[in-house]
Design a protein around this motif. Structure first.
Motif, PDB file in Angstrom:
ATOM      1  N   PRO A  63       0.806  -1.227   0.000  1.00  0.00           N
ATOM      2  CA  PRO A  63       0.000   0.000   0.000  1.00  0.00           C
ATOM      3  C   PRO A  63       0.836   1.273   0.000  1.00  0.00           C
ATOM      4  O   PRO A  63       0.306   2.355  -0.258  1.00  0.00           O
ATOM      5  N   PHE A  64       2.133   1.137   0.290  1.00  0.00           N
ATOM      6  CA  PHE A  64       2.994   2.316   0.377  1.00  0.00           C
ATOM      7  C   PHE A  64       3.748   2.604  -0.914  1.00  0.00           C
ATOM      8  O   PHE A  64       4.423   3.635  -1.019  1.00  0.00           O
ATOM      9  N   ALA A  65       3.666   1.718  -1.899  1.00  0.00           N
ATOM     10  CA  ALA A  65       4.393   1.926  -3.149  1.00  0.00           C
ATOM     11  C   ALA A  65       3.743   3.058  -3.944  1.00  0.00           C
ATOM     12  O   ALA A  65       2.549   3.015  -4.223  1.00  0.00           O
ATOM     13  N   PRO A  66       4.503   4.078  -4.331  1.00  0.00           N
ATOM     14  CA  PRO A  66       3.914   5.213  -5.044  1.00  0.00           C
ATOM     15  C   PRO A  66       3.528   4.841  -6.470  1.00  0.00           C
ATOM     16  O   PRO A  66       4.096   3.920  -7.058  1.00  0.00           O
ATOM     17  N   PRO A  67       2.570   5.556  -7.049  1.00  0.00           N
ATOM     18  CA  PRO A  67       2.206   5.302  -8.449  1.00  0.00           C
ATOM     19  C   PRO A  67       3.328   5.692  -9.395  1.00  0.00           C
ATOM     20  O   PRO A  67       4.204   6.492  -9.050  1.00  0.00           O
ATOM     21  N   ARG A  68       3.283   5.132 -10.569  1.00  0.00           N
ATOM     22  CA  ARG A  68       4.244   5.449 -11.624  1.00  0.00           C
ATOM     23  C   ARG A  68       3.618   5.027 -12.953  1.00  0.00           C
ATOM     24  O   ARG A  68       2.542   4.404 -12.955  1.00  0.00           O
ATOM     25  N   PRO A 101       4.063  -5.905   2.755  1.00  0.00           N
ATOM     26  CA  PRO A 101       5.111  -4.875   2.825  1.00  0.00           C
ATOM     27  C   PRO A 101       6.341  -5.192   1.990  1.00  0.00           C
ATOM     28  O   PRO A 101       7.474  -5.177   2.484  1.00  0.00           O
ATOM     29  N   ASP A 102       6.160  -5.467   0.712  1.00  0.00           N
ATOM     30  CA  ASP A 102       7.320  -5.809  -0.106  1.00  0.00           C
ATOM     31  C   ASP A 102       7.821  -4.600  -0.878  1.00  0.00           C
ATOM     32  O   ASP A 102       7.041  -3.845  -1.429  1.00  0.00           O
ATOM     33  N   GLY A 103       9.131  -4.424  -0.896  1.00  0.00           N
ATOM     34  CA  GLY A 103       9.734  -3.340  -1.649  1.00  0.00           C
ATOM     35  C   GLY A 103       9.810  -3.659  -3.128  1.00  0.00           C
ATOM     36  O   GLY A 103       9.609  -4.804  -3.557  1.00  0.00           O
ATOM     37  N   HIS A 110       0.625   3.400  11.917  1.00  0.00           N
ATOM     38  CA  HIS A 110       0.051   4.728  11.727  1.00  0.00           C
ATOM     39  C   HIS A 110      -0.224   5.021  10.265  1.00  0.00           C
ATOM     40  O   HIS A 110      -1.102   5.841   9.941  1.00  0.00           O
ATOM     41  N   ARG A 111       0.524   4.361   9.362  1.00  0.00           N
ATOM     42  CA  ARG A 111       0.263   4.543   7.930  1.00  0.00           C
ATOM     43  C   ARG A 111      -0.770   3.542   7.420  1.00  0.00           C
ATOM     44  O   ARG A 111      -1.496   3.826   6.460  1.00  0.00           O
ATOM     45  N   LEU A 112      -0.830   2.378   8.040  1.00  0.00           N
ATOM     46  CA  LEU A 112      -1.764   1.355   7.580  1.00  0.00           C
ATOM     47  C   LEU A 112      -3.213   1.705   7.882  1.00  0.00           C
ATOM     48  O   LEU A 112      -4.103   1.464   7.050  1.00  0.00           O
ATOM     49  N   ALA A 113      -3.479   2.241   9.063  1.00  0.00           N
ATOM     50  CA  ALA A 113      -4.868   2.444   9.493  1.00  0.00           C
ATOM     51  C   ALA A 113      -5.694   3.262   8.497  1.00  0.00           C
ATOM     52  O   ALA A 113      -6.792   2.844   8.117  1.00  0.00           O
ATOM     53  N   PRO A 114      -5.225   4.426   8.027  1.00  0.00           N
ATOM     54  CA  PRO A 114      -6.054   5.184   7.076  1.00  0.00           C
ATOM     55  C   PRO A 114      -6.203   4.489   5.728  1.00  0.00           C
ATOM     56  O   PRO A 114      -7.240   4.625   5.063  1.00  0.00           O
ATOM     57  N   LEU A 115      -5.195   3.719   5.320  1.00  0.00           N
ATOM     58  CA  LEU A 115      -5.303   2.989   4.059  1.00  0.00           C
ATOM     59  C   LEU A 115      -6.299   1.841   4.173  1.00  0.00           C
ATOM     60  O   LEU A 115      -7.063   1.580   3.228  1.00  0.00           O
TER      61      LEU A 115
END
Length: 253
Positions: free
Chosen positions: A76-81, A103-105, A122-127
């Motif tokens: 969920p943390f990987a930015p769009p491209r 959580p894979d890079g 703290h980043r997961l909850a809103p996602l």
């Protein structure tokens, strides 16, 4: 009853190695569902090394038409491209039944660890809340033995997916019981917090029955690499049916 969700990433790897459309992931998905699979899984990565965004849209349509679960995995943390809109926008477009957060890079060959809820919570909850707004059930990837697995419930997750790679390695080495006991304990901790339990990674026809016998109330197994490899020898239809038989037998006994 444990559901079987077939991960189609390896079909896309083979297609992408040559270019073009063959083998076709939608045709493969139809074959899996016709053989008795309860749903389909994909893990689109930002580099589009296998499943692409257009595959996700097509397979989402297939699953809706068949009334089966579509499970999208991703970081969920990987930015769009270019070519990858990001996990949340992709899910907002497709509206899958389940989203599994992993959580894979970008550079990882495959998913090989679960979330650190203390660092990432703290980043997961809103996602998770945003994914719920699409109508999806949310599962989060966790390491077996994580003493804080119950924290996933506080973040809003519905399920956890146990990372079963270490169990598969222990099974292959002939000493699976400690890993199996650890998986069972983690599952019980999760269930006590109100979470349901999925499992995946390196599960196969050889080790699945023992896992289901040893870990209580597994709701879903997501299997791709081993299943597609086995299907090269036995065929996709026969292989999916074999997995369904293993699951049915485990529940009867």
């Amino acid at each position: 009853m444990t559901a079987l969700s077939v991960n189609l990433n390896k079909i896309a790897v083979l297609r992408n190695s040559r270019g073009g459309r063959e083998p076709d992931v939608v045709t493969a998905g139809i074959a899996c569902l016709d053989a008795g699979a309860h749903g389909l899984t994909v893990h689109p990565r930002p580099d589009a090394r296998h499943i692409r965004a257009d595959d996700v849209l097509a397979l989402g349509g297939l699953c809706r038409s068949r009334g089966v679960e579509f499970n999208i995995e991703g970081n969920p943390f990987a930015p769009p491209r270019p070519g990858y809109p990001g996990l949340l926008p992709l899910c907002q477009s497709v509206r899958p039944a389940q989203v599994t957060l992993v959580p894979d890079g970008d550079g990882q060959l495959t998913s090989d660890h679960g979330f650190d809820f203390g660092a990432d919570g703290h980043r997961l909850a809103p996602l998770i809340a945003a994914l719920h707004a699409t109508g999806a059930r949310v599962s989060v990837f966790v390491d077996v033995g994580n003493p804080h697995v119950a924290d996933a419930a506080a973040l809003g997750a519905d399920r956890v997916e146990l990372y079963t790679g270490p169990y598969a390695e222990a099974f292959a080495a002939g000493a699976p019981q400690p890993a199996l006991d650890a998986a069972a304990h983690t599952a019980v901790l999760a269930q006590a917090a109100g979470l349901q339990v999925n499992a995946g990674h390196d599960l196969s026809q050889a080790n699945l029955a023992a896992f289901l016998a040893g870990v209580p109330a597994v709701r879903e197994v997501s299997i791709g690499h081993a299943l597609i490899g086995e299907a090269l020898y036995a065929g996709l239809d026969a292989t999916v049916r074999a997995y369904c038989t293993i699951i049915d037998t485990a529940h009867r006994t």
